[in-house]
Design a protein around this motif. Sequence first.
Motif, mmCIF file in Angstrom:
data_model
loop_
_atom_site.group_PDB
_atom_site.id
_atom_site.type_symbol
_atom_site.label_atom_id
_atom_site.label_comp_id
_atom_site.label_asym_id
_atom_site.label_seq_id
_atom_site.Cartn_x
_atom_site.Cartn_y
_atom_site.Cartn_z
ATOM 1 N N THR A 132 36.134 60.616 38.193
ATOM 2 C CA THR A 132 37.077 60.689 37.087
ATOM 3 C C THR A 132 36.356 60.211 35.832
ATOM 4 O O THR A 132 35.423 59.407 35.902
ATOM 5 C CB THR A 132 38.341 59.860 37.370
ATOM 6 N N MET A 164 42.511 61.096 35.496
ATOM 7 C CA MET A 164 43.408 59.978 35.823
ATOM 8 C C MET A 164 44.568 59.929 34.829
ATOM 9 O O MET A 164 44.493 60.520 33.732
ATOM 10 C CB MET A 164 42.630 58.660 35.798
ATOM 11 N N THR A 199 43.303 58.455 41.793
ATOM 12 C CA THR A 199 42.799 59.832 41.874
ATOM 13 C C THR A 199 41.995 60.059 43.148
ATOM 14 O O THR A 199 41.692 61.209 43.492
ATOM 15 C CB THR A 199 41.893 60.170 40.676
#
Length: 239
Positions: A132, A164, A199
């Motif tokens: 991420t 995210m 995530t």
Amino acid sequence: MNVQLFIPCFVDQLYPQTAFNMVKVLEKLGCTVHYNANQTCCGQPAFNAGFQHECKDVATKFLKDFSGSDFILAPSASCTGFVRNYYSKIFDNSSVHNEVKDLSKRLYEFSEFLTDVLKVENVGAKLEGKATYHDSCAGLRECKIKEGPRKLLNNVEGLELVEMNDVETCCGFGGTFAVKFEPISVAMADQKVNNALATGAQYMISTDLSCLMHLEGYIKQKGHNLRTLHLADVLANGW
């Protein structure tokens, strides 16, 4: 193409491998990289702490160290944004006004130089896993960097990039903010790290090691299975 490296203080002292990885990527893309070993700081810490006279002394040295016509590249949107946005105020109505304007046009954060100047989005990097991306405040708001790093990461073989929640929210570092307002800073880091963990990512990547330094400290203290990486470290991987 000749380029000059500006390596911020904390990168030089704590994350020198990121600087070497920048060189690795740039040389692969055909750049001739130069490093002035006399360089020091851009002056941002002194400026933010209210020592504007001392900051001007440091900034004057920065102007001399990076005189010329080469592009100047930094692995930090924070330092890049400071020079671009505040040097004109520090040297307002001075004899170096035009020199400051020229410097601001030649100075680039690493990722924006790749995408905006070299027009490169794939450097042949490989990294297996899920990641991420953290938008630093300086990268997003001072340098207007948003899509470039994501384009570069989406072309890393084996890497799955996921967004995210609240991705544009500050991580809580803010330089001396993290020292002066520690409880707030820690709470902001907690929110950012938990959003990243949600995530399922193994890596949190950014253009700013100052943010990652702060987040890495929190992650290690909590024992989370999440690794922080600068974009240059990702792009230099796998070849």
